[in-house]
Design an enzyme around this catalytic site. Structure first.
Site, PDB file in Angstrom:
ATOM      1  N   HIS A 370       0.789  -1.233   0.000  1.00 31.95           N
ATOM      2  CA  HIS A 370       0.000   0.000   0.000  1.00 31.95           C
ATOM      3  C   HIS A 370       0.816   1.275   0.000  1.00 31.95           C
ATOM      4  CE1 HIS A 370      -4.266  -1.143   0.567  1.00 31.95           C
ATOM      5  NE2 HIS A 370      -3.750  -2.259   1.041  1.00 31.95           N
ATOM      6  N   LYS A 562      -9.215  14.217   3.641  1.00 32.93           N
ATOM      7  CA  LYS A 562      -8.353  13.045   3.715  1.00 32.93           C
ATOM      8  C   LYS A 562      -7.470  13.227   4.936  1.00 32.93           C
ATOM      9  CE  LYS A 562      -6.811  14.119  -0.457  1.00 32.93           C
ATOM     10  NZ  LYS A 562      -6.762  12.859  -1.166  1.00 32.93           N
ATOM     11  N   ARG A 563      -6.706  12.186   5.327  1.00 37.67           N
ATOM     12  CA  ARG A 563      -5.786  12.383   6.434  1.00 37.67           C
ATOM     13  C   ARG A 563      -4.883  13.591   6.144  1.00 37.67           C
ATOM     14  NH1 ARG A 563      -5.817   8.523  10.804  1.00 37.67           N
ATOM     15  NH2 ARG A 563      -3.939   9.621  11.404  1.00 37.67           N
ATOM     16  N   LYS A 568       0.356  14.836   1.147  1.00 40.79           N
ATOM     17  CA  LYS A 568      -0.932  15.128   0.513  1.00 40.79           C
ATOM     18  C   LYS A 568      -1.097  16.633   0.221  1.00 40.79           C
ATOM     19  CE  LYS A 568      -3.372  11.143   2.631  1.00 40.79           C
ATOM     20  NZ  LYS A 568      -4.157  10.443   1.592  1.00 40.79           N
ATOM     21  N   THR A 670      -8.583   6.734  -2.702  1.00 40.19           N
ATOM     22  CA  THR A 670      -9.942   6.241  -2.988  1.00 40.19           C
ATOM     23  C   THR A 670     -10.927   7.384  -2.811  1.00 40.19           C
ATOM     24  OG1 THR A 670     -10.047   5.453  -0.711  1.00 40.19           O
ATOM     25  CG2 THR A 670      -9.606   3.808  -2.447  1.00 40.19           C
ATOM     26  N   LYS A 674     -14.525   8.588  -4.862  1.00 40.62           N
ATOM     27  CA  LYS A 674     -15.825   8.903  -4.255  1.00 40.62           C
ATOM     28  C   LYS A 674     -16.324  10.272  -4.725  1.00 40.62           C
ATOM     29  CE  LYS A 674     -14.040   6.693  -0.119  1.00 40.62           C
ATOM     30  NZ  LYS A 674     -13.496   7.041   1.221  1.00 40.62           N
TER      31      LYS A 674
HETATM   32  C1  LIG Z   1     -12.184   7.351   1.515  1.00 36.39           C
HETATM   33  C2  LIG Z   1     -11.706   7.753   2.842  1.00 36.39           C
HETATM   34  C3  LIG Z   1     -10.356   8.041   3.047  1.00 36.39           C
HETATM   35  C4  LIG Z   1      -9.323   7.979   1.948  1.00 36.39           C
HETATM   36  O1  LIG Z   1      -9.172   9.237   1.353  1.00 36.39           O
HETATM   37  P1  LIG Z   1      -7.934   9.555   0.378  1.00 36.39           P
HETATM   38  O2  LIG Z   1      -8.295  10.866  -0.216  1.00 36.39           O
HETATM   39  O3  LIG Z   1      -7.916   8.461  -0.640  1.00 36.39           O
HETATM   40  O4  LIG Z   1      -6.727   9.601   1.214  1.00 36.39           O
HETATM   41  C5  LIG Z   1      -9.948   8.431   4.313  1.00 36.39           C
HETATM   42  N1  LIG Z   1     -10.821   8.523   5.331  1.00 36.39           N
HETATM   43  C6  LIG Z   1     -12.136   8.268   5.155  1.00 36.39           C
HETATM   44  C7  LIG Z   1     -13.052   8.436   6.322  1.00 36.39           C
HETATM   45  C8  LIG Z   1     -12.616   7.864   3.918  1.00 36.39           C
HETATM   46  O5  LIG Z   1     -13.924   7.590   3.777  1.00 36.39           O
END
Ligand SMILES: *Cc1c(COP(=O)(O)O)cnc(C)c1O
Length: 828
Positions: A370, A562-563, A568, A670, A674
């Site tokens: 990952h 995101k985190r 990032k 991911t 979304k």
């Molecule tokens: C989808 C999701 C992530 C992943 O987000 P990235 O932009 O791909 O880092 C992190 N936290 C939550 C709660 C999510 O639903």
């Protein structure tokens, strides 16, 4: 099962029927018999619990039928081992998968219940940090929907990811007490528990056939007890199993200590055992003193493998075909001890010889990588292993010895390569490289997006790729459209179903392609925009209640959720915001598209720079949102406590999705999927799955900027000097300087200095190098948003072309190319 114990058809109809009257009857029964309440006196939690039990009752018959059919057909089963499952709330998702959302809503109305409030009352199980844990949850949904027999194995943390509250602009962590009001979705299995040892020593002995054997005499033993959660497929009868382990002290242990009069000793031992599944570790923390984390990993791996062995012995009576029965998937290196533990169980407990045990292990396990971040590649000190898992250390040494012999045959006289590939890193202190253990002990290794897999093959796993090219695969991540469209964006789901003529797209996301031909249709565009605006209004109201600031849904919602992590690059967006602020201040008539910038995300509690970035978002927001000169043009808001539930509010409401990591660092992402599925356009770098998203949605419908991964590499190889970029770009310098000036920190020029100094003097993630390209690209976004038909068309095309990024497609890839599993259909 004894036939007389099965509910009759009549009982099933009334007890677990799917029509409105059955739902009402069952709901009131559950409220009374399980919660001891009448409607008039029930608390919101009572009302939620009764709803959850009513839905769960409707899953149980299918669950039992699935388990029975899987057993009878002796179907090959996927065992997905993951230290994290970030599930999100169950109630609405299960209603959608059962296909009874509207009926349940109608039943609720007749009982005069507040349906939304009941759904809102659910506290989500936050048993993961972010993307990796959410991926595991999406995969569980898709496995069930594709009717593939599967068990998810993990840890039932008593405390999941912390709750984030913002105090004076800073992140503050609160313990996550998700179990305090009870968890109606899990079924405890007190009889299903396995012993797991730690510490002690090993000894050699001769068995009755005269063979030399090893046995491990641990100094401490805990029990892992199973808690089962049913995972429903969408529109099918298949219900799979998520089995999470809780650690407990073995009962005998208590009694022993009690008998010799050591009462406090017994209590202490019990507490120590229970500590193992107590709390989820946050990402991105320094490695120090993580013995407990290694214990967690071994604990859940051992319980899970013992459970698989129990199932196979029950069924086949022998372990000779274990690898044919189970496809074990290791979600990152966290469960990679499975390789050593399966060897130990087969050899020490079931007396298999090395060759046979290795054959089974190497054919059962598969490994997903990952990350390429060097600090995230897991290693453990040999010393710690010696202390906690002495038998496993011996086994790993032997695996390594045999493996390195193979390497020497394959790459003749290349000792440098032998050292690089060794499972033991001898360079600073002796450490075990978990990714190497997983790669050596697995049948397949996969990356999570095309670019990531290429980088894996050319960098961190290059030697392994040269030795075993056929072992390497790409499986691009995906997300479930059930949760991330149908559950979280019901208006959009209805519109898509209307436009496509049916709801087949929910099971076959490629069907969304049909929307393409209507992308220019002004009628659809108007409805599309209405749906987006309604979602923006919902989010605005929610934010208003939580933060005191209600954004205007007519502005462009620019979202980065995101985190929080330097790679990032939330701070790249911040520099853009500060730059915009200066533009407006200098020229109030400057032509700009009014925007609301929305940030969400948690920082690891020990990650200073990430926490400072959160503080800066809030500080910039405080100044900008209180400046009348920019009101109507520019707003900044931080959504507290980004988790699955809050994400579901965010994804439908975004116009623009920020996917701006430094190229080469985001394995897949991911969140990007979304957002795009919900009609947001992406501004992003060529990183992770962005590359494939852009190829799918069309290059004209994606805002691309920034250095590519090879360009990043080259820039760094040449010796990147951020201060030259800083001094060479007036506007960039002025934005950085404004942050350093104290304008956003009540005159405090020290507060953000660690951040600005780091950018100017080190900038490991090339924020400054990408600044100008980013700002220029954002100007294009501005112009595009001012042409509504053009924008709506791009938005529709984004959704229409996201078929590839359904987790159903990812699971199909795994099933065909890696696991060799077939569906076992259970009728609904
Ligand atoms: C989808 C999701 C992530 C992943 O987000 P990235 O932009 O791909 O880092 C992190 N936290 C939550 C709660 C999510 O639903």
């Amino acid at each position: 099962m004894n036939d007389t114990a099965k509910p009759t058809a009549e009982q099933q109809r009334t007890r677990t029927g799917l029509d409105k009257d059955a739902l009402k009857r069952a709901y009131l029964d559950n409220l009374f018999y399980l919660r001891g309440r009448f409607l008039e006196v029930a608390t919101t939690n009572d009302l939620y619990m009764a709803a959850a039990y009513t839905v769960r009752d409707r899953m149980l018959a299918r669950w039992i039928k699935s388990a029975q059919t899987y057993k009878d057909t002796n179907a090959r089963t996927v065992c997905y081992l993951s230290a994290e499952f970030l599930l999100g709330p169950h109630l609405l998702n299960n209603l959608v998968n059962l296909g009874i959302t509207d009926t349940a809503r109608a039943a609720g109305e007749e009982l005069e219940l507040d349906f939304e409030a009941i759904v809102e009352a659910e506290e989500e199980p936050g048993l993961g940090n972010g993307g990796l844990g959410r991926l595991a949850a999406c995969y569980m949904d898709s496995l069930a929907t594709l009717q593939i027999p599967a068990i998810g194995y993990g840890i039932r943390y008593e405390f999941g990811i912390f709750d984030q509250v913002i105090v004076d602009g800073w992140q503050s962590e609160r313990g996550d007490t998700w179990l305090k009001s009870g968890n109606p979705w899990e079924i405890p299995r007190p009889k299903l528990s396995f012993p797991v040892g730690f510490g002690g020593h090993t000894e050699q002995y001769t068995d009755e056939h005269g063979a030399l054997r090893m046995r491990w005499l641990p100094s401490m033993v805990v029990n892992g007890m199973a808690y089962d959660t049913p995972i429903m497929g969408y529109g099918v009868g298949n219900v799979n199993l998520l089995r999470l382990w809780k650690s407990e002290a073995p009962e005998s242990f208590d009694f022993q200590a009690f008998n010799v009069g050591d009462y406090y000793g017994a209590v202490h031992a019990k507490m120590e055992a229970e500590t193992i599944s107590k709390v989820l570790y946050p990402n991105d923390e320094p490695e120090a003193g993580k013995a407990l984390r290694l214990k967690q990993q071994y604990f859940f791996v051992s319980c899970s493998l013992q459970d698989m062995i129990r199932l196979e012995l029950n069924n086949a009576g022998t372990l000779a075909h274990f690898h044919e029965k189970f496809a074990v998937q290791l979600n990152d290196t966290h469960p990679s001890l499975a390789v050593a533990e399966l060897m130990r169980l087969l050899m020490d407990e079931y007396l298999m010889d090395w060759t046979r045990a290795w054959e089974i292990t190497r054919n059962a396990c598969h490994f997903t990588n990952h990350t390429l971040l060097p600090e995230a590649l897991e290693t453990w000190s040999v010393h710690l292993f010696e202390r906690l898992l002495p038998r496993h250390l011996q086994i790993i040494y032997e695996i390594n010895r045999r493996f390195l012999d193979e390497v020497r045959v394959h790459f003749f006289a290349d000792e440098a390569r032998v050292a690089r590939m060794s499972i033991i890193d001898e360079s600073f202190g002796r450490r075990i490289r978990m990714a190497h253990l997983a790669a050596v002990g697995s049948k397949a290794v996969n990356g999570v997006a095309a670019l990531h897999t290429d980088l894996l093959k050319s960098t961190v796993m290059h030697d392994f790729y040269e030795m075993w090219p056929e072992k390497f695969h790409n499986v691009t991540n995906g997300v479930t459209p059930r949760r991330f469209i149908a559950v979280s964006n019901p208006r959009l789901a209805r519109l898509i179903t209307e436009a496509c003529g049916d709801d087949r797209w929910l099971r076959d996301l490629a069907c969304l392609k049909q929307l393409e031909e209507q992308a220019e249709d002004h009628g659809l565009q108007a409805q599309w925009r209405q749906v987006k605006t309604a979602a923006k209004q919902d989010l605005a109201n929610w934010l208003g209640e939580r933060t005191g600031f209600t954004p205007d849904p007519q502005t462009l919602f620019d979202v980065q959720a995101k985190r929080i992590h330097e790679y990032k690059r939330q701070h790249l967006s911040l520099l853009h915001i500060v730059w915009l602020y200066e533009q407006i201040k200098q020229n109030p008539n400057v032509e700009l598209t009014p925007r609301t910038f929305i940030f969400g995300g948690k920082a690891a509690p020990g990650y200073f720079m990430a926490k400072l970035i959160i503080k800066l978002v809030n500080a910039v927001g405080e100044v900008i949102n209180n400046d009348p000169q920019v009101s109507g043009m520019l707003r900044v808001v931080f959504m507290p406590d980004f988790n699955v539930k809050n994400g579901q509010r965010l994804y439908p409401a975004a116009d623009l999705s920020e996917q701006i990591s430094m190229a080469g660092k985001e394995a897949s992402g991911t969140g990007n999927m979304k957002f795009s599925m919900n009609g947001a356009l992406t501004i992003g770098t060529l990183d992770g799955a962005n590359v494939e998203i852009r190829d799918e949605v069309g290059h004209d419908n994606f805002f691309l900027f920034g250095l590519t991964a090879p360009e990043v590499h080259q820039r760094q190889a040449e010796g990147y000097r951020p201060w030259e970029v800083y001094h060479g770009n007036e506007q960039l310098k002025s934005a950085v300087d404004l942050i350093a000036s104290g304008l956003f920190s009540h005159g405090d020029t020290e507060l953000f200095r660690p951040l600005t100094d780091n950018l100017i003097h080190s900038d490991p993630f090339l924020v400054l190098a990408d600044f100008q390209a980013y700002v220029d690209c954002q100007r294009q976004v501005d112009r595009a948003y001012r042409a509504p038909h053009h924008w709506d068309r791009m938005s529709i095309l984004n959704t229409a072309r996201m078929g590839k990024f359904s987790s159903d497609r990812s699971i199909q890839d795994y099933a065909e190319r890696i696991w060799g599993v077939a569906p076992v259909p259970i009728e609904a």
